[in-house]
Design a protein around this motif. Sequence first.
Motif, PDB file in Angstrom:
ATOM      1  N   UNK A  98       0.820  -1.212   0.000  1.00  0.00           N
ATOM      2  CA  UNK A  98       0.000   0.000   0.000  1.00  0.00           C
ATOM      3  C   UNK A  98       0.853   1.260   0.000  1.00  0.00           C
ATOM      4  N   UNK A  99       2.058   1.189   0.615  1.00  0.00           N
ATOM      5  CA  UNK A  99       2.956   2.346   0.670  1.00  0.00           C
ATOM      6  C   UNK A  99       3.841   2.471  -0.562  1.00  0.00           C
ATOM      7  N   UNK A 100       3.870   1.459  -1.398  1.00  0.00           N
ATOM      8  CA  UNK A 100       4.676   1.461  -2.629  1.00  0.00           C
ATOM      9  C   UNK A 100       3.732   1.644  -3.811  1.00  0.00           C
ATOM     10  N   UNK A 101       3.721   2.819  -4.436  1.00  0.00           N
ATOM     11  CA  UNK A 101       2.734   3.112  -5.466  1.00  0.00           C
ATOM     12  C   UNK A 101       2.809   2.143  -6.634  1.00  0.00           C
ATOM     13  N   UNK A 102       4.004   1.703  -7.006  1.00  0.00           N
ATOM     14  CA  UNK A 102       4.119   0.779  -8.139  1.00  0.00           C
ATOM     15  C   UNK A 102       3.442  -0.549  -7.828  1.00  0.00           C
ATOM     16  N   UNK A 103       3.561  -1.007  -6.575  1.00  0.00           N
ATOM     17  CA  UNK A 103       2.902  -2.251  -6.188  1.00  0.00           C
ATOM     18  C   UNK A 103       1.401  -2.021  -6.014  1.00  0.00           C
ATOM     19  N   UNK A 104       1.038  -0.929  -5.362  1.00  0.00           N
ATOM     20  CA  UNK A 104      -0.379  -0.628  -5.170  1.00  0.00           C
ATOM     21  C   UNK A 104      -1.085  -0.486  -6.507  1.00  0.00           C
ATOM     22  N   UNK A 105      -0.403   0.107  -7.480  1.00  0.00           N
ATOM     23  CA  UNK A 105      -0.997   0.310  -8.798  1.00  0.00           C
ATOM     24  C   UNK A 105      -1.365  -1.009  -9.464  1.00  0.00           C
ATOM     25  N   UNK A 106      -0.542  -2.030  -9.284  1.00  0.00           N
ATOM     26  CA  UNK A 106      -0.823  -3.311  -9.938  1.00  0.00           C
ATOM     27  C   UNK A 106      -2.128  -3.916  -9.418  1.00  0.00           C
ATOM     28  N   UNK A 107      -2.372  -3.764  -8.105  1.00  0.00           N
ATOM     29  CA  UNK A 107      -3.624  -4.268  -7.531  1.00  0.00           C
ATOM     30  C   UNK A 107      -4.795  -3.367  -7.905  1.00  0.00           C
ATOM     31  N   UNK A 108      -4.598  -2.062  -7.790  1.00  0.00           N
ATOM     32  CA  UNK A 108      -5.669  -1.127  -8.126  1.00  0.00           C
ATOM     33  C   UNK A 108      -6.081  -1.281  -9.582  1.00  0.00           C
ATOM     34  N   UNK A 155      -2.533   0.778 -19.560  1.00  0.00           N
ATOM     35  CA  UNK A 155      -1.358   1.593 -19.893  1.00  0.00           C
ATOM     36  C   UNK A 155      -1.065   2.680 -18.872  1.00  0.00           C
ATOM     37  N   UNK A 156      -1.945   2.912 -17.892  1.00  0.00           N
ATOM     38  CA  UNK A 156      -1.753   4.040 -16.970  1.00  0.00           C
ATOM     39  C   UNK A 156      -0.541   3.787 -16.075  1.00  0.00           C
ATOM     40  N   UNK A 157       0.076   4.878 -15.650  1.00  0.00           N
ATOM     41  CA  UNK A 157       1.352   4.783 -14.937  1.00  0.00           C
ATOM     42  C   UNK A 157       1.286   5.294 -13.497  1.00  0.00           C
ATOM     43  N   UNK A 158       0.119   5.708 -13.028  1.00  0.00           N
ATOM     44  CA  UNK A 158       0.013   6.211 -11.658  1.00  0.00           C
ATOM     45  C   UNK A 158      -1.386   5.970 -11.112  1.00  0.00           C
ATOM     46  N   UNK A 159      -1.492   5.960  -9.793  1.00  0.00           N
ATOM     47  CA  UNK A 159      -2.781   5.793  -9.140  1.00  0.00           C
ATOM     48  C   UNK A 159      -3.706   6.956  -9.494  1.00  0.00           C
ATOM     49  N   UNK A 160      -3.167   8.166  -9.525  1.00  0.00           N
ATOM     50  CA  UNK A 160      -3.979   9.339  -9.837  1.00  0.00           C
ATOM     51  C   UNK A 160      -4.555   9.244 -11.249  1.00  0.00           C
ATOM     52  N   UNK A 161      -3.742   8.798 -12.192  1.00  0.00           N
ATOM     53  CA  UNK A 161      -4.224   8.624 -13.565  1.00  0.00           C
ATOM     54  C   UNK A 161      -5.302   7.551 -13.616  1.00  0.00           C
TER      55      UNK A 161
END
Length: 343
Positions: A98-108, A155-161
């Motif tokens: 949850x604190x690592x955006x790259x890992x969180x992004x894969x789940x989100x 293709x998105x690269x961030x949680x915000x996107x």
Amino acid sequence: MKQLLNTLYVTSEDAYLSLKNDNVVVQQNDSTIGQIPLRSLEGIMSFSYKGASPALMGKCAEFGVGLSFFSPRGRYYCSVLGEKSRNVLLRREQFRFADDESMALSYARSFIIGKIYNCRWVLERTKRDHALRVNGERITAQSERLRQALSGVRDCMSIEELRGIEGLAAKDYFYAFDDLILRSKDDFFFQERSRRPPMDRMNALLSFVYSLLTNDCLAGLQGVGLDPYVGFLHVDRPGRASLALDLMEEFRPVIADRFSLTLVNTGAIKPSQFEVRENGGVFLSDSGRKTVLAAWQKRKQETITHPFLGEKIQWGLVPYVQSLLLARAVRGDLDAYPPFMWK
């Protein structure tokens, strides 16, 4: 696998729950209106203002019976759950991800892929089954927008996107939602999503059913040892079950939305079972809640073939199964979390 047993729904606003000889006792106006062995229950959902005794809460925790509290209008408050299945190592991994955006992004990303895929399936299913009664061109156009959104999610690269893509996809889906309502259009219609308070009957029904689904997701996550309050997509806030909200995203279209539409389109829920408040808010009446809860429990007993496992399970087990798959992904037993993509 966690078995889906009986769930006790307490809908009377003035009911009080207590404990007697390992039984849950439902009291109203100084009279006992029900007494059920706790060992026969999987969960208790109370929509009463009066609450429950500490003794009952403790015994529910001991027996592994989920005890959840809602307002009479369906707003989720909290749950009492036991110590079973707590796993500190699993939760430490969850917190790191949850604190690592790259890992969180894969789940989100997986949650939102499941959501958009299922939104598109709901539109396409309606167009197929009711071609002569719906605006086929509008549904086709919105379905195509959702298909394009799926490519954007991958293709998105961030949680915000990702949140931006999800928000636009939700608008595209709900733009055609009114076409999915096939009867009583003067009483049941949909213009846009409204909450706190819902401003029409359809939104009131959706909000109530979303509350039920959130509770099932929260209980499922607790059951496998994950912390339902630490999410990957939804921002952490005190009291917000962020991971439960993450998980339920993929279930909204195929479980909650289709269930709500079925109640309306079959006439199971009546316009008279809603109340309009002075501020314009619309809520289910006590009769309406009982109708929805009875149908919800029946719906949860229906069986499906799980699209990833290939096994027949009850609809009510889907949040629990997906919670288990999510826990296995966090532990590293699966390469990635497989979202629930209904076919």
